[in-house]
Design an enzyme around this catalytic site. Sequence first.
Site, mmCIF file in Angstrom:
data_model
loop_
_atom_site.group_PDB
_atom_site.id
_atom_site.type_symbol
_atom_site.label_atom_id
_atom_site.label_comp_id
_atom_site.label_asym_id
_atom_site.label_seq_id
_atom_site.Cartn_x
_atom_site.Cartn_y
_atom_site.Cartn_z
ATOM 1 N N GLU A 1 -14.836 12.209 15.290
ATOM 2 C CA GLU A 1 -14.154 12.262 13.390
ATOM 3 C C GLU A 1 -13.804 10.570 13.077
ATOM 4 O OE1 GLU A 1 -10.210 10.869 13.959
ATOM 5 O OE2 GLU A 1 -11.362 9.924 15.184
ATOM 6 N N MET A 2 -13.338 10.376 12.268
ATOM 7 C CA MET A 2 -13.289 9.594 11.909
ATOM 8 C C MET A 2 -11.814 8.134 11.544
ATOM 9 S SD MET A 2 -16.162 9.153 8.657
ATOM 10 C CE MET A 2 -16.567 7.697 7.886
ATOM 11 N N THR B 1 -9.639 16.698 10.325
ATOM 12 C CA THR B 1 -10.438 17.694 10.863
ATOM 13 C C THR B 1 -11.624 16.722 11.196
ATOM 14 O OG1 THR B 1 -11.604 17.258 8.236
ATOM 15 C CG2 THR B 1 -10.493 19.004 8.604
ATOM 16 N N GLY C 1 -5.616 12.692 6.025
ATOM 17 C CA GLY C 1 -6.075 11.954 5.360
ATOM 18 C C GLY C 1 -6.264 12.116 3.994
ATOM 19 N N HIS D 1 0.949 -1.435 0.015
ATOM 20 C CA HIS D 1 -0.427 0.050 -0.099
ATOM 21 C C HIS D 1 0.768 0.915 0.132
ATOM 22 C CE1 HIS D 1 -2.459 -3.046 1.316
ATOM 23 N NE2 HIS D 1 -3.728 -2.467 1.007
ATOM 24 N N SER E 1 -13.990 21.523 11.776
ATOM 25 C CA SER E 1 -14.383 21.589 10.012
ATOM 26 C C SER E 1 -16.125 21.991 10.214
ATOM 27 C CB SER E 1 -13.894 21.230 9.070
ATOM 28 O OG SER E 1 -14.415 19.934 9.357
ATOM 29 N N ASP E 2 -16.611 21.107 11.006
ATOM 30 C CA ASP E 2 -18.633 21.327 11.083
ATOM 31 C C ASP E 2 -18.875 21.568 12.398
ATOM 32 O OD1 ASP E 2 -18.989 19.933 8.435
ATOM 33 O OD2 ASP E 2 -17.038 18.988 8.822
ATOM 34 N N VAL F 1 -3.139 14.828 11.727
ATOM 35 C CA VAL F 1 -4.295 15.803 11.162
ATOM 36 C C VAL F 1 -4.822 15.691 10.647
ATOM 37 C CG1 VAL F 1 -1.876 17.211 11.865
ATOM 38 C CG2 VAL F 1 -1.367 16.415 9.327
ATOM 39 N N ARG G 1 -3.481 17.586 0.869
ATOM 40 C CA ARG G 1 -3.258 17.840 2.747
ATOM 41 C C ARG G 1 -1.975 17.467 2.926
ATOM 42 N NH1 ARG G 1 -6.652 17.168 6.209
ATOM 43 N NH2 ARG G 1 -8.658 18.781 5.150
#
Length: 235
Positions: free
Chosen positions: A180-181, A91, A21, A4, A204-205, A89, A25
Amino acid sequence: MSTHINAAMKGDIAESILLPGDPLRAKFIAENYLDNARCYTEIRNMLGYTGTYKGVPVSVQGTGMGMPSMGIYSWELINEYKVQNLIRVGTAGSFHEDIAIGDIVVGLAASTDSNYAHTYDLPGTYAPCASYELLQKLERASEETGHSFKAGNIVSCDVFYEVNEDWWKRWKSMGVMAVEMEAAALYMNAAHGHANALAIMTISDHFVTREKATAEQRQEKFTDMMELALEAAIR
């Protein structure tokens, strides 16, 4: 060798790495903050770079979205490339009125609705948490740069578009700051691999006010977070 990341040699990746992510970025960080940055992987368009920041080798690697993707990249970085310090790093979405768009939050712990921990075959429920060593470095970086952050519990979720619109309120009732995820998978892989991990996110949200950052802000404007992470990475 990793299929990967597929870096040419293990030495191509520094011991300290930033993990956005979004691969764009990663490219932005490499081009704007690292000296002599070199792209060591473009596999699946998940860009990775190594350069120096203030004379110290630092890498930056895109990880994609969600815990399965973060799990793949962080596992390979820790176990195949011997990376010791991994700083996410990214969001996050705020659950609280006093945590606003643009604020930086740090996950001391990462609650989750994921079943990611099943791979470790544990006899109970694992509590994914940040590296205290990296957190101390981040605190010193915050004092020196003036970039403040709020630290506490976050939640890493598998689903982005929830059917129940009020799902987040139950996490808020337990004092969870934001969603976040990726952080929970990063923290678990780091614990298993005896590495240091820290998740730093810019809001960000906002689930209370319904505000959203623009796409440009998501990709390029959250520079305070990037600078904090870089300063922590070189200490």
